[in-house]
Design an enzyme around this catalytic site. Structure first.
Site, mmCIF file in Angstrom:
data_model
loop_
_atom_site.group_PDB
_atom_site.id
_atom_site.type_symbol
_atom_site.label_atom_id
_atom_site.label_comp_id
_atom_site.label_asym_id
_atom_site.label_seq_id
_atom_site.Cartn_x
_atom_site.Cartn_y
_atom_site.Cartn_z
ATOM 1 N N ARG A 182 11.260 -25.118 28.073
ATOM 2 C CA ARG A 182 9.971 -24.127 27.792
ATOM 3 C C ARG A 182 10.345 -22.706 27.750
ATOM 4 O O ARG A 182 10.996 -22.073 28.546
ATOM 5 C CB ARG A 182 8.843 -24.412 28.831
ATOM 6 C CG ARG A 182 8.080 -25.803 29.017
ATOM 7 C CD ARG A 182 7.312 -25.716 27.766
ATOM 8 N NE ARG A 182 6.586 -27.261 27.516
ATOM 9 C CZ ARG A 182 6.910 -28.098 26.671
ATOM 10 N NH1 ARG A 182 8.214 -28.237 26.052
ATOM 11 N NH2 ARG A 182 6.327 -29.459 26.710
ATOM 12 N N GLU B 281 6.239 -18.269 21.412
ATOM 13 C CA GLU B 281 6.532 -19.083 19.925
ATOM 14 C C GLU B 281 5.163 -19.685 19.229
ATOM 15 O O GLU B 281 5.177 -20.080 18.019
ATOM 16 C CB GLU B 281 7.429 -20.529 20.278
ATOM 17 C CG GLU B 281 6.451 -21.330 21.131
ATOM 18 C CD GLU B 281 7.532 -22.778 21.351
ATOM 19 O OE1 GLU B 281 7.054 -23.906 21.061
ATOM 20 O OE2 GLU B 281 8.464 -22.576 21.984
ATOM 21 N N HIS C 184 11.971 -25.016 18.124
ATOM 22 C CA HIS C 184 11.469 -26.165 18.800
ATOM 23 C C HIS C 184 11.940 -27.678 18.101
ATOM 24 O O HIS C 184 10.731 -28.332 18.021
ATOM 25 C CB HIS C 184 9.860 -25.995 19.140
ATOM 26 C CG HIS C 184 9.484 -26.681 20.430
ATOM 27 N ND1 HIS C 184 8.717 -25.771 21.392
ATOM 28 C CD2 HIS C 184 9.699 -27.825 20.981
ATOM 29 C CE1 HIS C 184 8.457 -26.637 22.317
ATOM 30 N NE2 HIS C 184 9.109 -27.919 22.000
#
Length: 328
Positions: free
Chosen positions: A232, A261, A293
């Site tokens: 994360r 993000e 990601h």
């Protein structure tokens, strides 16, 4: 059941349609937030991803629209107000172990790419530049690897690094006996910081782990240490790590997640002006590698995610216990 599917990408449709036999899924490309909650009217379930905002106000609106289940198609659930969901009687499910190896292998890919500079070599050769200048790397074999968080992904990563001949140190409030038996050494966090040549983050985002990499912890790092984050974004204080890079406290940084993000990742912004100065600063460092990601993005993981989510929805429809519930 009628399922409102948010933050949809083409691969979501491909894999969910392949496994869906009974659910009525309506796909929305938009993210779920206060402004898009009106789309959930008439649905029973919402299926959401990491950058959907399911705060108290959203949950109140979901309740008003008759939503009974929030089905997360990811492992993390820090974007859901669980207390509000419990208060309004909305169940929450997640996918805790879709493919730990997918994320662990991506962490290794970041390590090897940063180290051996294969991304730079690729670009050079495309321009017929076959020089090896400034492409010197180091052997990962025999290096000390620090792993913060030894859940399923952390365990998979430890096994990979042990197979590469590394000395693996780990930090986790709940040590795993099987890992210890395999030669992984659990240590205190400050010891891990001081000893590790490479540190990889595999812990969930909680109040305790937010900014676990910060200005103070960066000062404890071994010189030229490599930091990897596939967990994360907010585990790393971005401003602090930029300072660490500038002052050469951090030798390499590889991230698949980023603290801000949600306004960037999963979108094509190549024709836009990006107003996030921190990400632009990170992109400018030659020893920083960023992916958007994608650590979870393998065929195996997408198959498991879709099957797991659909199974929990079916269980809920049949008034059975959820397979992977998220509880307070």
């Amino acid at each position: 059941m009628k399922v409102a599917f948010f933050s949809t990408k083409p691969y979501d449709k491909t894999y969910f349609n392949a496994h869906n036999q009974t659910q009525n899924i309506v796909y929305f490309e938009t993210r779920l937030n206060e402004n898009t909650c009106n789309l959930t009217s008439g649905f029973d379930v919402v299926c959401v991803f990491v950058n959907d905002h399911i705060n108290r106000q959203v949950i109140k609106l979901l309740h008003q629209h008759g939503i009974k289940l929030i089905a997360l198609r990811c492992a993390g659930f820090n974007n859901v107000d669980l207390e509000a969901a419990d208060e309004y009687g909305i169940k929450v499910s997640r996918v805790p172990a879709y493919s730990p190896e997918a994320v662990a292998e991506h962490a290794l890919a970041l390590i090897l790419t940063l180290n051996r500079k294969t991304h730079k070599a690729y670009n050079r050769v495309k321009e017929c530049n076959f020089s090896l200048t400034n492409l010197v790397g180091f052997n990962v074999h025999n290096k000390t690897i620090g792993v913060i968080g030894t859940g399923k992904i952390g365990q998979a990563f430890c096994k990979i690094m042990k197979a590469l001949g590394c000395d693996v140190l780990a930090y986790d409030p709940y040590p795993n006996q099987a890992l210890e038996n395999s030669g992984v050494n659990y240590v205190e966090l400050d010891h891990l910081f001081r000893r590790s040549d490479i540190i990889s983050l595999h812990c969930p985002l909680t109040e305790q782990t937010k900014h676990i990499i910060n200005e103070n912890s960066l000062k404890e790092l071994k010189p030229n240490c490599m930091l990897i984050n596939t967990s994360r974004g907010a585990l790393i204080d971005t401003e602090a790590v930029i300072k660490g890079l500038k002052e050469k406290q951090v030798g390499y940084l590889g991230i698949d997640v980023y603290e801000q993000e949600e306004k960037l990742f999963f979108e094509d912004l190549s024709e836009h002006i990006i107003d996030d100065d921190l990400i632009l600063r990170l992109i400018g460092f030659p020893n920083v590698l960023i992916t958007s990601h994608q650590a979870f993005l393998t065929e195996e993981a997408l198959n498991e995610i879709s099957k797991s989510v659909l199974s929990d929805i079916s269980q809920f429809e049949e008034n059975q216990e959820l397979i992977n519930p998220v509880e307070i």
